[in-house]
Structures are given as C-alpha cells and as structure tokens.
Design an enzyme around this catalytic site. Structure first.
Site, mmCIF file in Angstrom:
data_model
loop_
_atom_site.group_PDB
_atom_site.id
_atom_site.type_symbol
_atom_site.label_atom_id
_atom_site.label_comp_id
_atom_site.label_asym_id
_atom_site.label_seq_id
_atom_site.Cartn_x
_atom_site.Cartn_y
_atom_site.Cartn_z
ATOM 1 N N HIS A 195 0.865 -1.184 0.000
ATOM 2 C CA HIS A 195 0.000 0.000 0.000
ATOM 3 C C HIS A 195 0.894 1.223 0.000
ATOM 4 O O HIS A 195 1.737 1.386 0.884
ATOM 5 C CB HIS A 195 -0.921 0.029 1.221
ATOM 6 C CG HIS A 195 -1.900 1.170 1.190
ATOM 7 N ND1 HIS A 195 -3.190 1.043 0.695
ATOM 8 C CD2 HIS A 195 -1.764 2.468 1.561
ATOM 9 C CE1 HIS A 195 -3.801 2.210 0.766
ATOM 10 N NE2 HIS A 195 -2.958 3.091 1.290
ATOM 11 N N CYS A 196 0.710 2.082 -0.991
ATOM 12 C CA CYS A 196 1.565 3.266 -1.133
ATOM 13 C C CYS A 196 0.772 4.524 -0.789
ATOM 14 O O CYS A 196 -0.178 4.869 -1.504
ATOM 15 C CB CYS A 196 2.099 3.364 -2.558
ATOM 16 S SG CYS A 196 3.153 4.821 -2.825
ATOM 17 N N PRO A 197 1.131 5.239 0.281
ATOM 18 C CA PRO A 197 0.391 6.462 0.629
ATOM 19 C C PRO A 197 0.556 7.572 -0.409
ATOM 20 O O PRO A 197 -0.315 8.429 -0.542
ATOM 21 C CB PRO A 197 1.007 6.865 1.974
ATOM 22 C CG PRO A 197 2.342 6.219 1.999
ATOM 23 C CD PRO A 197 2.195 4.937 1.252
#
Length: 306
Positions: free
Chosen positions: A157-159
């Site tokens: 998961h990439c913010p």
C-alpha cells in the site's frame, strides 16, 4: 485461516457471514464494482497525494519561470520546456490512474455457503477465508488494513498514490515511478546548467528573480529532485525485478514459497503491461475512456469509503 471444504461449510452454516435475508451475487457485485469510481478516503493518503502534485507543480514553476523563460537561448528553453512539461503530465496522469484504478479488490462478504457451493470444490480441497472482510481469498491475495479489502497480487500500500499497488494498477505505478525519476533527473541537470550560467555571468540577468530568491528556489528544487530521484529509481528497479520474477514485495518479505507457476522475465512484463512490447507500455492514457469515467461518477460515486 485454512480449513477443508467440509469444515468451512459447517463454519459458514453455524456462523453466517450475511444476514438471512441477504444474498450474495458475485456476478452482480463484480459488475457493480466495475461501474463505480475507485477512491480510498484515507486522510494520510490524500495528504501525501496532494503533496506529490504540489511538489511536481513547484518543480515545474522553478524550471519554467526561474530557469527557462529568462534564458536568452530560445531553442534551449523551448526544447527543455516541452520535454519537462510532457514528462510532468505523464507522471501526474500515471499517478491519477494508479490512485483511481481498482487494484484488484476481492468482493466483500462472498464467503457464504451458497457461494462456496457454486465453486464446486472437491472433497478435502483447501480454501482461504479472510476474517477481516469476510471474503474468499484467491491465491496470492492479501488483506490491506487501509483499504479494508483483500487485494489480488497485492504488492504494497503506497500512501503517495493513496492506494494499494496490485494486479490491476501495478503498470500505472511503475510508469509513475519512472516518469518521476526522469523529471527529477532532468530538473537536476537543468539546475546544474543554471548554476554554472549564473556564476559565469555573475548572477546578472540569469533570472527574473533576485539572486538570493533564485538560489533558494533552486536549492529546494535540487533537494527535491535528489530525494525523489533516489526514491523512485529504487522503487522502479524493485518493481521491475518483482515483475520479472513474478513475485510481489509482500511475498518476497515473507519469503513465501511459490505455489503458482511463475511467469519469468518477458512473460511477467507482458502480463503486467499487456501484449507485446510497444509504445503503449509507457502510455498511461492507454485504455482510458473519459465517457466511461463520467458515467461511473454519475452512477456510483466513490467505490467505498474508509
């Protein structure tokens, strides 16, 4: 959790995951998801995504108004201006498509007795159920605590893109890292030429801004360019390596032994980017339909909120 099919049926029967009057239709759920815009309402992710855009806009401002427009070399300004802005548009377009594309979410609540009966499982066949989103987990799917969903071939998961990187949007994430790395390298090269030009000309007529303001703006751009170039180049290399080895970052970190038939190198690249190598591989607009997006926005709004 891992249980035999018989044990799973008893578990569902005694502890139903849906209300008695509810029913789950996998085909209608998939169609409904396809007709809606995907967007994660995560505060941290939205702030990071906005910051990404602001940093790219800042870099474009410094390159265009501090370095290129004041230059006396017309063709130097035109060529570099067009190149930098084209790369910036491609980077931001890739960012949008990564953020607004369903990464491969598994429908919620499909772990019901009726649904598993339709799967026609063999006696003793092992299936996986996610206790967090009440869904049957396909092979290589992992649950994301931020998206609140199981994601097929979830890499991480990439913010910065406010989304998971998974089966359906990994291509756009790779393009995003590539184009950000390219504009960062381009900005650093332009800064080097600009510093040399300003020092040689004793800071007279090298910019429309005063020398102190020019230096501060360029120093911040150099720091931004160096940090983003380092981060995105490493991430780009990691993603390409994972694709060529048909292994996600989660699987690598957990040292999971592959139970699937691996696609190696070009087969892995073709499975992610689609088809034979072509310019479409580096085009973030490929497959984009404005009319379909508008229809989705009118029908469903955000796919879900967190």
């Amino acid at each position: 959790t891992m249980q035999s099919s018989g044990h799973r049926f008893r578990d569902v029967e005694h502890h139903p995951l849906l209300a008695e009057n509810d029913s789950y239709d996998s085909s209608s759920s998939e169609a409904d998801m396809a007709e809606r815009v995907w967007f994660i309402r995560d505060g941290c992710g939205m702030v990071c995504a906005i910051m990404t855009w602001l940093l790219v806009v800042y870099a474009d401002f410094v390159v265009t108004f501090v370095m290129l427009l004041p230059s006396k070399d017309f063709w130097y300004s035109v060529i570099n201006g067009v190149l930098f802005n084209c790369l910036a548009v491609l980077a931001l377009s890739s960012h949008l498509r990564t953020m607004l594309t369903d990464p491969g979410a598994v429908p919620k609540g499909n772990a019901t007795k009726e649904y598993m009966e339709n799967l026609q499982l063999k006696p003793g066949e092992v299936i996986y159920k996610c206790p967090k989103c009440c869904s049957i987990k396909p092979e290589r799917a992992h649950h994301c605590s931020i998206c609140k969903r199981c994601i097929r071939k979830m890499d991480h998961h990439c913010p910065w893109v406010n989304n998971c990187v998974g089966e359906k949007n990994q291509r756009f994430f790779v393009l995003f890292t590539m184009y950000i790395a390219l504009i960062s390298a381009h900005a650093l090269v332009l800064c080097g030429f600009q510093f040399f030009s300003c020092v040689r000309g004793q800071w007279t007529e090298c910019s429309d801004f005063s020398p102190p303001v020019t230096v501060i703006l360029m120093i911040f751009l150099c720091l931004e360019g160096f940090l983003f170039l380092t981060f995105t180049a490493v991430m780009f290399g990691t993603q390409i390596h994972s694709i060529c080895n048909d292994e996600t970052e989660i699987e690598r970190l957990k040292s999971e032994k592959p139970t699937w038939e691996r696609r190696l190198r070009w087969e892995g690249m073709k499975s992610v980017f689609g088809g034979q190598p072509s310019l479409l591989w580096i085009n973030p607009f490929a497959g984009f339909r404005i009319r379909r997006l508008l229809l989705r926005a009118k029908k469903g709004g955000p796919e879900f909120s967190v």
